[in-house]
Design a protein around this motif. Structure first.
Motif, mmCIF file in Angstrom:
data_model
loop_
_atom_site.group_PDB
_atom_site.id
_atom_site.type_symbol
_atom_site.label_atom_id
_atom_site.label_comp_id
_atom_site.label_asym_id
_atom_site.label_seq_id
_atom_site.Cartn_x
_atom_site.Cartn_y
_atom_site.Cartn_z
ATOM 1 N N ALA A 1 -1.601 -9.191 -16.316
ATOM 2 C CA ALA A 1 -1.755 -8.645 -14.960
ATOM 3 C C ALA A 1 -1.949 -9.741 -13.923
ATOM 4 O O ALA A 1 -1.435 -9.662 -12.809
ATOM 5 C CB ALA A 1 -2.934 -7.671 -14.930
ATOM 6 N N GLN A 2 -2.693 -10.794 -14.279
ATOM 7 C CA GLN A 2 -2.964 -11.862 -13.310
ATOM 8 C C GLN A 2 -1.700 -12.626 -12.905
ATOM 9 O O GLN A 2 -1.626 -13.181 -11.823
ATOM 10 C CB GLN A 2 -4.007 -12.825 -13.877
ATOM 11 N N TYR A 3 -0.683 -12.646 -13.793
ATOM 12 C CA TYR A 3 0.545 -13.383 -13.475
ATOM 13 C C TYR A 3 1.629 -12.479 -12.904
ATOM 14 O O TYR A 3 2.535 -12.953 -12.231
ATOM 15 C CB TYR A 3 1.092 -14.076 -14.731
ATOM 16 N N ALA A 4 1.545 -11.191 -13.233
ATOM 17 C CA ALA A 4 2.636 -10.283 -12.890
ATOM 18 C C ALA A 4 2.076 -9.041 -12.207
ATOM 19 O O ALA A 4 1.905 -8.008 -12.836
ATOM 20 C CB ALA A 4 3.408 -9.906 -14.158
ATOM 21 N N PRO A 5 1.783 -9.123 -10.913
ATOM 22 C CA PRO A 5 1.174 -7.978 -10.243
ATOM 23 C C PRO A 5 2.100 -6.764 -10.224
ATOM 24 O O PRO A 5 3.317 -6.907 -10.119
ATOM 25 C CB PRO A 5 0.924 -8.490 -8.819
ATOM 26 N N GLY A 6 1.510 -5.589 -10.365
ATOM 27 C CA GLY A 6 2.243 -4.337 -10.211
ATOM 28 C C GLY A 6 2.156 -3.872 -8.764
ATOM 29 O O GLY A 6 1.493 -4.512 -7.942
ATOM 30 N N LEU A 7 2.811 -2.760 -8.478
ATOM 31 C CA LEU A 7 2.915 -2.320 -7.083
ATOM 32 C C LEU A 7 2.395 -0.895 -6.970
ATOM 33 O O LEU A 7 3.168 0.060 -7.092
ATOM 34 C CB LEU A 7 4.382 -2.413 -6.631
ATOM 35 N N LYS A 8 1.091 -0.780 -6.755
ATOM 36 C CA LYS A 8 0.502 0.560 -6.678
ATOM 37 C C LYS A 8 -0.259 0.773 -5.382
ATOM 38 O O LYS A 8 -0.422 1.908 -4.940
ATOM 39 C CB LYS A 8 -0.439 0.776 -7.874
ATOM 40 N N THR A 9 -0.772 -0.300 -4.770
ATOM 41 C CA THR A 9 -1.605 -0.161 -3.572
ATOM 42 C C THR A 9 -1.100 -1.075 -2.457
ATOM 43 O O THR A 9 -0.278 -1.964 -2.686
ATOM 44 C CB THR A 9 -3.065 -0.570 -3.869
#
Lengths: 435, 435
Positions: free
Chosen positions: B141-149
């Motif tokens: 997660a720290q290297y590959a952010p997701g898109l939720k907020t």
């Protein structure tokens, strides 16, 4: 040096890299800071036989005069900011580098950055602006943010909006009152604009959105240490502004400095204590640390003394301009305003252009004051040009048109204008975002 | 309990506090989450004889389908977000509280928050959405952010823009290549939209703004583990999308999962390693921790199983809806789409309205699939309605109109439409802000 840290010979893959188009023999102008002063310098060097390296910590130029509108949820950050490299994309002799300068070596003519890069210069223009100043109380900064950057503005926006959110679920009268009290320190244009705008939020924007609290009962205080607010304006405009602010529900306190500031509130000279969760600082500025970089003594506000050519004493190639400079010589002191910064930038750009073209150095810098503007709120602003004074709705119209005109980019102008019309009609604000 | 933590008897100063207008005897509906599902529940309870307490960690509702446009500098955060309390300001029976729920006690019928408040409920509606899921590799997660907020979106925006900034001052070919490589993991609509949009930035938007690098030579990879991208769409639309993405310069890789992810890049099944400073995650979601709160076992994606009335098994007053729910019973599984969330919210709102009015409980929830939409970039989108398939410019028009229509608020619609027209004409993007 740029060539060392950013070598031109990496262009092994021509599809991937353009050569820096400049010849190696042209003098290099390094500009630190892409605010009003630095950007205007770069523009004035358009067509000059120099390579310009424009350094800034941020990727965007920020239109500071409208930052208070971001802080009060009227505009989005991107509406008052523009990518620096877009602004100068047409100007072939400028390369923009995002870098945080930490030192200047005037002997070797090198600028060093926190990222470990170094840039050689032939001419150096320092235009690094100013910070909020807390009168020898730096510990107040954590409780009372100033308004200088986009990040400051979104932080202040969150602080104001969270106040009402906390009040809505408050469990005691004292707690609710504290969250619904807002203190702006400093009665200059920024302080007036912030206080007026918070009053507008409380009185109009939020009015139907809460169930337990009545946002209209928020207490908004504007505290100025001097005898009157807007002290650079004619007295009658100060009086008008104080009256108008009072009418919209702002408590204007003059002649009383802040004596302490903590998480629970502020104290004023004379002993009054105001419990509040939201103190905003618009009381004073301190120049960027350019004086330290240069090893010269700054004035009281940390500004670097410069001569009539905006050069530091004894130098022929290091200029300091904008809010970081203290211009010595006859005449009035140059104020920390956007038009002053732009005039200095233009002067230095033309000065360097003349020198590298072998012409005589230009004449001395003379500041031309164009006027003072401050908006108080919906339909009211004060404008003092040399011979003209405007107030009320007409002042507000002039203020609005002037600010839209000076914004960079057609999109920003259109979006800001639409937001203002929409807010004017609906009493709503489009950027009520806590993030 | 709300009455305990936010007592009504603090209204000592009538100017300062409104009474909660609801009678004390009406049943209270607590809704957790003001996304599409929670907001629609509150709306459907308009006019019902209940008091609604709408809890959300944020002060704003976020229009997730356009978040990728914030992440790719086309729109500002406030353009796709709206204050929750503004949306329901006309609905007298709703009180909005900004609070971060951490526990539910179904025996005492109490919801607890991290801030230490607790809220009693008669009916509970959990609509807390989903998070990015990293397939048992939370460290990615720290290297590959997701898109939720909104915060994810501005973080991704900075990551993309900083890549080009670092490349411009890169000192080696490898370093520059790494900063100009962008990997999007996951070939659903969000992944397709992100990859297409990054390609547009590199190919068109930034093209004149750099001196040392050529943004057009950026490498953009869309990596999908399954056999084709847009797997929920008809096969021919997947093929069209892959071809269109390839045409604008996106490398589409299918059938190969990510096997590792670190600060320097990603590795794919089969051994390929891609060095990159920018990995974005659009590969999977995991439901919010509602199953933990309720002490029930979630499905593989952590979703709470609910019956045909969207109630948790054995309960008559705890509903779970939206991306947090796994609807059991006949028929297709309900997808994690905005229309599905809204349909569930509306169903539960009407169900509760009927029950408190003494009517029979409503019929079972039946999901009606309205279609699938994804945009690929400038002038191209794919749309699959029940009987209609659209692609190309027509698809893009339908996509644009649909998204503007579903945005909340006239201002947002106007500003988004202007931005899109402006971007369409100028190839520029209005929100290129690193902050």
């Amino acid at each position: 040096m740029l060539r060392a840290s950013v070598p031109t010979n990496i262009a092994a893959n021509p599809a991937n890299h353009k050569q820096i188009t400049s010849g190696e023999t042209r003098p290099r102008v390094v500009i630190i800071g892409a605010g009003f002063a630095g950007l205007e310098t770069a523009r004035a060097l358009s067509g000059a036989e120099v390579d310009v390296v424009l350094l800034d910590r941020k990727n965007h130029h920020c239109f500071q005069p409208l930052l208070y509108q971001v802080a009060t949820a009227a505009l989005s950050p991107a509406d008052v900011a523009w990518p620096i490299r877009s602004i100068v994309s047409d100007q072939d002799n400028v390369i923009v580098i995002m870098a945080d300068v930490c030192a200047v070596d005037t002997t070797s003519k090198i600028v060093r950055t926190k990222e470990g890069d170094s840039f050689h210069y032939d001419y150096l223009v320092i235009a690094t602006g100013a910070y909020s100043s807390y009168f020898n109380h730096p510990e107040w900064a954590q409780y009372a943010p100033g308004l200088k950057t986009i990040e400051d503005a979104t932080r202040i926006r969150a602080k104001i909006l969270i106040g009402f959110e906390r009040a809505e679920k408050g469990t005691s009268e004292a707690e609710i009152q504290k969250f619904m009290t807002f203190v702006v320190v400093g009665g200059g244009p920024t302080g007036v604009e912030l206080a007026g705008s918070i009053a507008e939020i409380a009185r109009s924007v939020l009015v139907r959105d809460f169930r337990r609290i009545n946002p209209q009962s928020a207490r908004i205080v504007l505290a100025e240490a001097g005898p009157r607010i807007l002290s650079t304006f004619p007295t009658d405009l100060s009086d008008y502004t104080e009256k108008t602010l009072t009418d919209v529900g702002v408590e204007v306190i003059t002649g009383r400095a802040v004596t302490s500031c903590d998480e629970q509130g502020v104290s004023l000279a004379g002993g009054e204590r105001i419990e509040t969760a939201c103190v905003l600082w618009a009381a004073g500025v301190k120049a960027s640390p350019a004086a330290e970089w240069l090893g010269v003594e700054g004035d009281r506000a940390g500004r670097v003394p410069v001569n009539e050519f905006l050069l530091i004493p004894g130098s022929s190639n290091v200029f300091v301009i904008g809010d970081t400079a203290s211009v010595r010589g006859g005449g009035e002191p140059v104020p920390g305003l956007a038009p002053a910064a732009k005039q200095m930038g233009r002067h230095v750009g033309r000065h360097i252009t003349a020198i590298v073209a072998g012409a005589k150095p230009r004449q001395s810098f003379v500041y031309r004051h164009q006027g003072d503007l401050a908006t108080i709120g919906r339909k009211a602003a004060v404008v003092a040009f040399s011979r003209t004074k405007l107030r009320g709705f007409l002042g507000w119209l002039v203020w609005s048109v002037a600010h839209i005109y000076f914004l960079i980019g057609a999109r920003n102008r259109a979006v800001v204008a639409i937001n203002w019309v929409w807010e004017y009609i609906t009493f709503q604000r489009g950027a009520r975002l806590i993030s």
